[in-house]
Design a protein around this motif. Structure first.
Motif, mmCIF file in Angstrom:
data_model
loop_
_atom_site.group_PDB
_atom_site.id
_atom_site.type_symbol
_atom_site.label_atom_id
_atom_site.label_comp_id
_atom_site.label_asym_id
_atom_site.label_seq_id
_atom_site.Cartn_x
_atom_site.Cartn_y
_atom_site.Cartn_z
ATOM 1 N N PHE A 58 0.470 -0.701 -9.379
ATOM 2 C CA PHE A 58 1.124 -0.081 -8.095
ATOM 3 C C PHE A 58 2.514 0.291 -8.695
ATOM 4 C CE2 PHE A 58 -1.142 -1.901 -4.312
ATOM 5 C CZ PHE A 58 -2.389 -1.027 -4.702
ATOM 6 N N LYS A 62 3.696 4.357 -9.236
ATOM 7 C CA LYS A 62 4.939 5.069 -8.515
ATOM 8 C C LYS A 62 5.747 5.711 -9.625
ATOM 9 C CE LYS A 62 7.072 1.542 -6.227
ATOM 10 N NZ LYS A 62 7.833 0.412 -6.075
ATOM 11 N N HIS A 69 -0.282 7.197 -2.662
ATOM 12 C CA HIS A 69 0.242 6.123 -2.082
ATOM 13 C C HIS A 69 -0.379 4.749 -2.464
ATOM 14 C CE1 HIS A 69 2.701 8.891 0.077
ATOM 15 N NE2 HIS A 69 1.605 9.784 0.551
ATOM 16 N N THR A 70 0.157 3.620 -2.124
ATOM 17 C CA THR A 70 -0.491 2.269 -2.543
ATOM 18 C C THR A 70 -0.146 1.305 -1.231
ATOM 19 O OG1 THR A 70 1.251 1.546 -3.547
ATOM 20 C CG2 THR A 70 -0.201 2.474 -4.815
ATOM 21 N N ILE A 71 -1.275 0.593 -1.048
ATOM 22 C CA ILE A 71 -1.473 -0.367 0.046
ATOM 23 C C ILE A 71 -1.889 -1.656 -0.609
ATOM 24 C CG2 ILE A 71 -2.124 -1.365 2.049
ATOM 25 C CD1 ILE A 71 -2.174 1.646 3.035
ATOM 26 N N TYR A 72 -1.104 -2.974 -0.392
ATOM 27 C CA TYR A 72 -1.830 -4.186 -0.770
ATOM 28 C C TYR A 72 -1.835 -5.046 0.196
ATOM 29 C CZ TYR A 72 -1.707 -8.983 -2.831
ATOM 30 O OH TYR A 72 -2.092 -10.178 -3.183
ATOM 31 N N ALA A 91 0.178 -4.221 6.507
ATOM 32 C CA ALA A 91 0.172 -3.618 5.555
ATOM 33 C C ALA A 91 0.461 -2.298 5.115
ATOM 34 C CB ALA A 91 -1.140 -4.087 4.379
ATOM 35 N N GLU A 92 -0.004 -1.513 6.350
ATOM 36 C CA GLU A 92 0.164 -0.215 6.144
ATOM 37 C C GLU A 92 1.605 0.252 6.463
ATOM 38 O OE1 GLU A 92 -2.574 2.105 8.415
ATOM 39 O OE2 GLU A 92 -4.272 1.003 7.396
ATOM 40 N N ARG A 94 4.338 -1.785 6.174
ATOM 41 C CA ARG A 94 5.279 -2.042 4.901
ATOM 42 C C ARG A 94 5.049 -0.998 3.936
ATOM 43 N NH1 ARG A 94 2.766 -7.258 5.620
ATOM 44 N NH2 ARG A 94 1.517 -6.873 3.894
ATOM 45 N N SER A 95 4.087 -0.394 3.822
ATOM 46 C CA SER A 95 3.820 0.618 2.788
ATOM 47 C C SER A 95 4.439 2.075 2.959
ATOM 48 C CB SER A 95 2.409 1.062 2.450
ATOM 49 O OG SER A 95 1.815 -0.254 1.748
#
Length: 379
Positions: A58, A62, A69-72, A91-92, A94-95
């Motif tokens: 990730f 960036k 876009h990234t979600i963990y 999580a969404e 936060r991202s």
């Protein structure tokens, strides 16, 4: 430890690419898969650095592909579809920062679910509680979270850590639901990651299961000896420390080049503050780590039957066992019949205390915790 000299050997979360060892081949493979929108299953022994690799990936995205876009999300603590939805929604949030267009749309969508929204007093991160009247409402909400991201027209990578946890949900259709929703998305790419190899393998290779043959596998093996030596020496040298070749060799042999245990041992050696690390310094740190772990190791003794405990000791003393039904192994450690050996091995794998690594030459069993293995060798 010297004042203001931060320990560079990270044993918790990923910090930066400078403190991350190698994995260039895996990183490039995963980058190619993402660019080509190929879903992946990341699989390896426990504590081999799967989560760190995802966060390193990730970090790279960036820099080189900020349009992706990234979600963990880590679902280890989840127990039901309710928890999964809560973790995914948080999580969404936060991202995607609310100042961005996508973040603003996400907040509008989240509010449409009529949640109770609060923020953690310490971290400031969002926390949600969503009330449901029927199971159908839960499924509708889950689908909505996927559909919202997919409908924005921008590529999103979603990494789901400890994915095997869905097998413990009371909702028996969770795998089928997720597979259906994921299959219908166009802009979402998934990384499924888990610490229980046998369950993860069954989810993605069992032709009777919904996720069968739906991803490409990325296997995480041990980092090469030379790469690890170069990495460890660099981190010591950059902080005005020296380490002998003998100490380096011992560290990698003793930890079996297992990522977590190598980092932990180096972390302890660095914390002991020797300006010139020798073999004796490395051995001293090993003794410290085994002493620190004794309380936990003795708790394992209480959790296991006598036969399971003795079997674990047998594998530890051997270092690794490929033929668990071989007469010599069975007789040396008074295990009993081949069927007893298989049953004990399966039980310990299920508890996460044994690794069962499958290769073209067969299945090799080792004690999962390298430090525990060395401690047991002395019993």
């Amino acid at each position: 430890m010297s004042v203001n000299m931060e320990n560079p050997f990270v044993i918790k979360a990923y910090e930066s690419k400078e403190l991350f060892c190698d994995r260039e081949e895996e990183l490039q493979l995963m980058m190619r898969n993402i660019v080509n929108r190929t879903d992946m299953t990341l699989i390896s022994q426990r504590r081999m650095g799967k989560t760190g690799l995802i966060l390193r990936l990730f970090d790279e995205l960036k820099d080189v592909r900020p349009d992706i876009h990234t979600i963990y999300m880590d679902i280890f603590a989840s127990r039901s579809i309710d928890d999964f939805i809560k973790i995914m929604a948080e999580a969404e949030m936060r991202s995607f920062h609310t100042e961005t267009s996508l973040g603003d749309k996400l907040m509008t969508f989240i509010k449409s679910l009529r949640p109770q929204l609060s923020f953690d007093n310490i971290t400031g991160e969002p926390q949600l509680q969503i009330a449901y009247q029927t199971p159908h409402e839960k499924e509708y909400t889950l689908r909505g979270l996927f559909d919202f991201l997919d409908s924005q027209g921008e590529q999103v990578v979603i990494a789901i850590d400890e994915f095997q946890q869905i097998r413990d949900y009371p909702e028996q259709n969770m795998e089928a639901l997720l597979r259906t929703y994921i299959q219908q998305t166009r802009n979402l790419t998934f990384i499924f990651c888990g610490s229980k190899k046998h369950i993860m393998t069954d989810i993605f290779t069992n032709e009777k299961k919904p996720f069968y043959s739906s991803t490409t596998f990325v296997s995480l093996e041990k980092i090469s000896e030379e790469s690890y030596k170069t990495f460890i020496r660099r981190l010591f040298n950059e902080r005005q420390r020296e380490i002998t070749d003998e100490a380096l060799q011992f560290i990698l042999e003793w930890t079996r080049r297992h990522t977590y245990y190598t980092q932990q041992l180096c972390h302890t050696i660095f914390a002991n503050d020797s300006a010139n690390v020798t073999l004796d310094d490395a051995k001293k740190a090993c003794e410290q780590l085994m002493k620190q772990g004794e309380t936990v190791y003795l708790q394992y003794r209480q959790m296991l039957t006598d036969k399971q405990w003795n079997y674990l000791i047998a594998v530890a003393k051997e270092g690794s066992v490929q033929q668990i039904t071989a007469s010599e192994f069975l007789s040396t450690y008074k295990i009993g019949s081949p069927s007893v050996s298989r049953r004990l091995a399966d039980a310990l794998v299920e508890k996460g205390l044994l690794n069962d690594d499958i290769s073209v030459t067969g299945t090799t069993y080792t004690v999962s915790d390298v430090f525990l293995s060395h401690w047991m060798e002395r019993l």
